[in-house]
Design an enzyme around this catalytic site. Structure first.
Site, short mmCIF file in Angstrom:
data_model
loop_
_atom_site.label_atom_id
_atom_site.label_comp_id
_atom_site.label_asym_id
_atom_site.label_seq_id
_atom_site.Cartn_x
_atom_site.Cartn_y
_atom_site.Cartn_z
N LEU A 183 0.62 -1.52 0.34
CA LEU A 183 -0.11 0.32 0.19
C LEU A 183 0.82 0.71 0.15
CD1 LEU A 183 -2.96 -0.80 2.45
CD2 LEU A 183 -3.05 -0.73 0.47
N ASP A 184 0.65 2.28 -0.46
CA ASP A 184 1.56 3.51 -0.77
C ASP A 184 1.20 4.23 0.15
OD1 ASP A 184 -0.83 5.66 -1.36
OD2 ASP A 184 -1.04 4.58 -3.54
N ALA A 185 2.14 4.61 -0.26
CA ALA A 185 2.43 5.26 2.04
C ALA A 185 1.55 6.99 1.86
CB ALA A 185 3.65 6.81 1.70
N SER A 233 -2.06 5.55 1.13
CA SER A 233 -3.36 4.56 1.14
C SER A 233 -3.03 3.89 2.27
CB SER A 233 -2.36 3.67 0.64
OG SER A 233 -3.58 4.43 -1.20
#
Length: 334
Positions: free
Chosen positions: A192-194, A196
């Site tokens: 999960l990107d930062a 999200s």
């Protein structure tokens, strides 16, 4: 007589050589009537050509290291053997062994091998597809000897501004930093990107991670998505039908409208693959940038009872249910 010696010599192998383990055989011969004969003649292996046994080693290989139960060791070797069924009895692919020992998924293990970070019996191995004898070979990753670890599965509610990396040089807070008290080498199942948040699994079981993330197994991941503006039916149909990104066509989105307003729309989106920032890029492509993204479900697993920044261990039935929910879509179509 000379032909027999030549054929016997063809199967002699040197230590550490994979190709040398394969028997040299002649090509198919044509039988009378123009048909090919499928029988193959293979010379007998000369005595003493196998890998020398270490002094004091039993016929079934050395015992596991101190502190590692024989039952656990046996499970590791049994799983690795099931993962790799080949012509070399007792040997397993190095990437499968690394995955089972919790180093990384098979794909990430291949990257470690190619970069020269894996040493087997004192020699750097860069060959993808290299096989080892897990009972006898000593495998090291970045100088650290591998030891079988019990499989661990952690459910984390990832907050924003937390990154999914194990790099020791990372300046931001990492997902693994939130798992205080958890021992062993864990890595995230997917990313999960930062920006999200939401459901994130961490494990040391590479085979499990591969089942959860590879598109061929079609594990459903559901997200709570807030996009800018009022998204209309034509845009939703376009997303459902497929949108072209730089690496190809992205399709298969299942979308349910939860709320729509002039300034923002709230959607529930389910996908079965996870390309880099896929949901954000797709909705940006149709003119509705994502304002908030949270993963709320994977398979049947939810974040119920787990607050932001908190975590818990997965129970065995939950792990079994996740594996049961994955299926090999490619094999099913063949």
């Amino acid at each position: 007589m000379a032909a027999k010696k030549k054929r016997a010599g063809a199967v002699r192998r040197g230590p550490g050589s994979n190709s040398a383990r394969k028997r040299k055989v002649g090509g198919p011969k044509k039988a009378p009537g123009g048909r090919k004969a499928h029988g193959r003649k293979v010379g007998k292996r000369p005595a003493g050509t196998g890998k020398p046994r270490a002094a004091g080693a039993s016929a079934t290989g050395p015992k596991p290291e101190a502190g590692v139960s024989e039952g656990l060791w046996g499970k590791v070797l049994e799983k690795a053997s099931r993962d790799e069924v080949g012509s070399d009895q007792g040997l397993v692919r190095l990437n499968a062994y690394l995955a089972r020992c919790g180093v990384a998924s098979r794909r990430k293990s291949d990257e470690l091998i190619a970069s020269g970070r894996i040493v087997v019996d004192g020699k750097v191995v860069r060959e993808l597809g290299h096989k080892i004898d897990p009972l006898r070979d000593v495998v090291k990753v970045d100088g650290e000897t591998l030891k079988p670890e019990p499989p661990t599965y952690v459910l984390l509610h990832k907050p924003k501004n937390v990154v999914c990396t194990n790099s020791i040089h990372e300046q931001k807070l990492r997902a693994i930093d939130l798992l205080t008290g958890v021992k062993g080498r864990l890595f995230t199942v997917g990313r999960l990107d930062a920006d999200s948040e939401g459901l994130l699994i961490l494990t040391n079981d590479g085979a499990f991670a591969d089942r959860m993330t590879h598109p061929r197994y079609e594990v459903a991941k559901t997200y709570h998505v807030v996009v800018r503006g009022r998204i209309e039916k034509d845009k939703l149909d376009k997303v459902r039908g497929g949108v072209w990104l730089s690496e190809g066509r992205v399709e298969g989105f299942q979308i349910r409208i939860k709320k729509r307003g002039q300034e923002r729309s709230i959607l529930e989106v389910t996908i079965r693959e996870g390309r880099n920032r896929e949901i954000r890029r797709v909705f940006a492509r149709v003119g509705h940038p994502v304002l908030r993204l949270s993963r709320v479900k994977m398979g049947n697993l939810t974040l119920r009872g787990v607050g932001s920044g908190k975590w818990r261990f997965l129970r065995p039935p939950e792990v079994a249910d996740l594996l049961k929910g994955s299926h090999d879509a490619e094999a099913a179509t063949n």
